[in-house]
Design an enzyme around this catalytic site. Structure first.
Site, mmCIF file in Angstrom:
data_model
loop_
_atom_site.group_PDB
_atom_site.id
_atom_site.type_symbol
_atom_site.label_atom_id
_atom_site.label_comp_id
_atom_site.label_asym_id
_atom_site.label_seq_id
_atom_site.Cartn_x
_atom_site.Cartn_y
_atom_site.Cartn_z
ATOM 1 N N CYS A 20 -23.189 62.780 -70.601
ATOM 2 C CA CYS A 20 -23.368 63.126 -72.010
ATOM 3 C C CYS A 20 -24.362 62.150 -72.615
ATOM 4 O O CYS A 20 -24.029 61.003 -72.895
ATOM 5 C CB CYS A 20 -22.025 63.035 -72.733
ATOM 6 S SG CYS A 20 -22.153 63.387 -74.486
ATOM 7 N N LEU A 21 -25.595 62.588 -72.762
ATOM 8 C CA LEU A 21 -26.646 61.705 -73.291
ATOM 9 C C LEU A 21 -27.645 62.560 -74.072
ATOM 10 O O LEU A 21 -28.180 63.538 -73.541
ATOM 11 C CB LEU A 21 -27.334 60.991 -72.117
ATOM 12 C CG LEU A 21 -28.375 59.915 -72.457
ATOM 13 C CD1 LEU A 21 -27.752 58.763 -73.226
ATOM 14 C CD2 LEU A 21 -29.025 59.379 -71.184
#
Lengths: 210, 302
Positions: free
Chosen positions: A104-105
């Protein structure tokens, strides 16, 4: 589209095709300072759309000493579309799925820009290892542990690094072997070792009391 | 998420949008991939309705949008009608300012054949290239975008083997493989200028987003689809040395009774042009944009 030739462009401008010339340049650029950065990117095969990245775990974190492999898939439209990246090495981190390795970036999603590169993206992934964002988690279980039982989180993350991200994860195998020989089932030994962060004595204590 | 909201806002300009809703009962499973998927669905929906760069339309089509709406808007459009002949719409995909700038600029060069202007912008583009290099951008990240814009600039100059017609310029502006590359070229130029003069831009950026200059460039300038504000316009206008007039069409009314349409001229700062920030015949804007909250279109003066 054969219009390119007709229009006399000097390089490929098709958007729905990966710009392989650029990918080549990126690989060259990245190999230049691999000694310094420790960040590697190499093709999985002849197909430049599938790559494998590698980052060293940041010093001073539970990931220190580990080397983390990241699967990279370039979508049609790269560099306009972000590269798809996920951990191939198992990692215990609030923003990485402990199951799938999904990351998750923001820069791998809507904050991607063609101004970024595979290398800068990997640097950001490395920075994420140093600075978890538990409020925007990918793995809710890990994030909960990170926030509520930080000590155990650090232990588990370190254990996972030892187990999965080091070339010589022999130590762990030996511990498992030893405890199995004492008569405990292998599955239970493994999960107990994971839960206590790899401490052999604590694991034995827990196995006996459980 | 930001993008998505921006798109929705843009979408309000048009008739009500029908966004395909995702069949997803379990919201816990509604992950980033779903969001991205929905976002591209919205973009696809938008694409079907409005071209990147539309056809030139009479101003009456603008009036028609507000027929049953705000009387202030109708009054303001009447005012615009006195000075402006036509509007050319652009797609509300968050890139509308850059796309409008691109078309307006290239169209001006194509029609005016202003060689002096071409030489001037070329020199400025070289400065922008050096700026990016000195800021540490890897050459390969921006060179293709620069090359493509310079090629288009070359093409609009007539009497050469590579020359293109006005129709061809319209087609190219609608072709994603050219249009998006040029939008990205402008994003690089804008970001480079903001970073180069970060002390100047910092207070404006703080006022907008309360982030650092660096973070602003990374999250609001360099990604495609991020909307433009006065900071972007100022930076692009300064970097390329191109003046831009922006007309503001909104529901605000003036205290003095009579209806008027406000405008602002973005005039490049000193160093690029002789009479800094003063409107003179040499820097009179040849690009005029119409701003309605969340969106820019191109305007044609009478």
């Amino acid at each position: 589209m054969s219009q390119r030739g007709e229009w006399g462009f000097s390089f490929p401008v098709r958007l729905k095709m990966i710009d392989f010339a650029r990918v080549q340049k990126e690989l060259q650029e990245c190999s230049k300072d691999v000694e310094e950065s420790g960040i590697k990117v190499s093709p999985k095969s002849d197909n430049l759309a599938l790559l494998i990245g590698s980052i060293p775990g940041p010093i001073g974190t539970p990931y220190e000493g580990g080397t983390f492999q990241i699967d990279i898939t370039l979508p049609d439209g790269y560099p306009f579309e972000p590269p798809k990246m996920q951990f191939a090495t198992k990692v215990w981190h609030p923003n990485v799925s402990s199951q799938s390795g999904a990351i998750c970036l923001d820069i791998l999603k809507d904050q991607w820009s063609p101004a970024l590169t595979l290398k800068t993206a990997l640097v950001s992934v490395q920075a994420l290892l140093s600075a978890p964002q538990p409020d925007d988690p990918q793995d809710a279980v890990v994030a909960k542990q990170y926030l509520q039982d930080h000590h155990t989180f650090v232990g588990t993350a370190r254990y996972w690094t030892e187990t999965f991200a080091k070339a010589s994860s022999l130590g762990v195998e030996e511990k498992v072997q030893k405890l199995v020989e004492m008569g405990f089932p292998e599955d239970q030994v493994k999960s107990t070792l994971e839960a206590v962060g790899g401490d052999e004595n604590l694991a034995l204590e827990k196995l006996c009391s459980g | 998420m930001q993008n998505q909201e921006a798109l929705m806002e843009d979408g309000e300009m048009e008739s009500a949008m029908s966004i395909p809703t995702l069949e997803c009962d379990d919201w816990a499973k509604f992950g980033d991939d779903d969001i991205m998927q929905q976002q591209s669905a919205i973009q696809a929906e938008e694409a079907k309705k409005v071209l990147f760069v539309g056809d030139k339309e009479p101003l009456s089509t603008l009036a028609a949008e507000y027929q049953s709406g705000s009387s202030i808007m109708i009054e303001k459009i009447k005012v615009l009608d006195e000075h402006y002949a036509a509007i050319r719409r652009t797609r509300g995909d968050g890139n509308c300012f850059f796309r409008s700038f691109m078309f307006s600029y290239l169209e001006y060069i194509l029609q005016s054949q202003d060689q002096e202007e071409v030489e001037r912008i070329r020199a400025n583009i070289e400065k922008c290239r050096k700026t990016l290099q000195s800021l540490g951008y890897a050459e390969f990240t921006f060179e293709d975008f620069f090359t493509l814009f310079l090629e288009q600039l070359e093409c609009v100059i007539q009497g050469k083997e590579t020359s293109i017609s006005h129709d061809e310029l319209v087609l190219r502006s609608r072709d994603q493989s050219i249009s998006d590359y040029i939008v990205m070229f402008f994003r690089f130029v804008t970001s480079g200028e903001i970073r180069r003069r970060s002390e100047f831009f910092e207070p404006f950026i703080l006022g907008l987003t309360s982030t650092t200059v660096e973070q602003f460039c990374k999250s609001s300038v360099e990604p495609m689809g991020e909307e433009s504000d006065h900071v972007h316009i100022t930076a692009l206008s300064d970097a390329l040395g191109v003046s831009v007039r922006v007309l503001y069409l909104d529901r605000s009314s003036c205290e003095s009774g009579g209806v008027s349409v406000n405008h602002h001229d973005f005039i490049p700062v000193a160093g690029e042009l002789p009479n800094a920030s003063v409107l003179s015949p040499t820097n009179k804007p040849f690009i005029t944009l119409l701003y309605r909250p969340g969106h820019y279109d191109i305007m044609y003066p009478k």
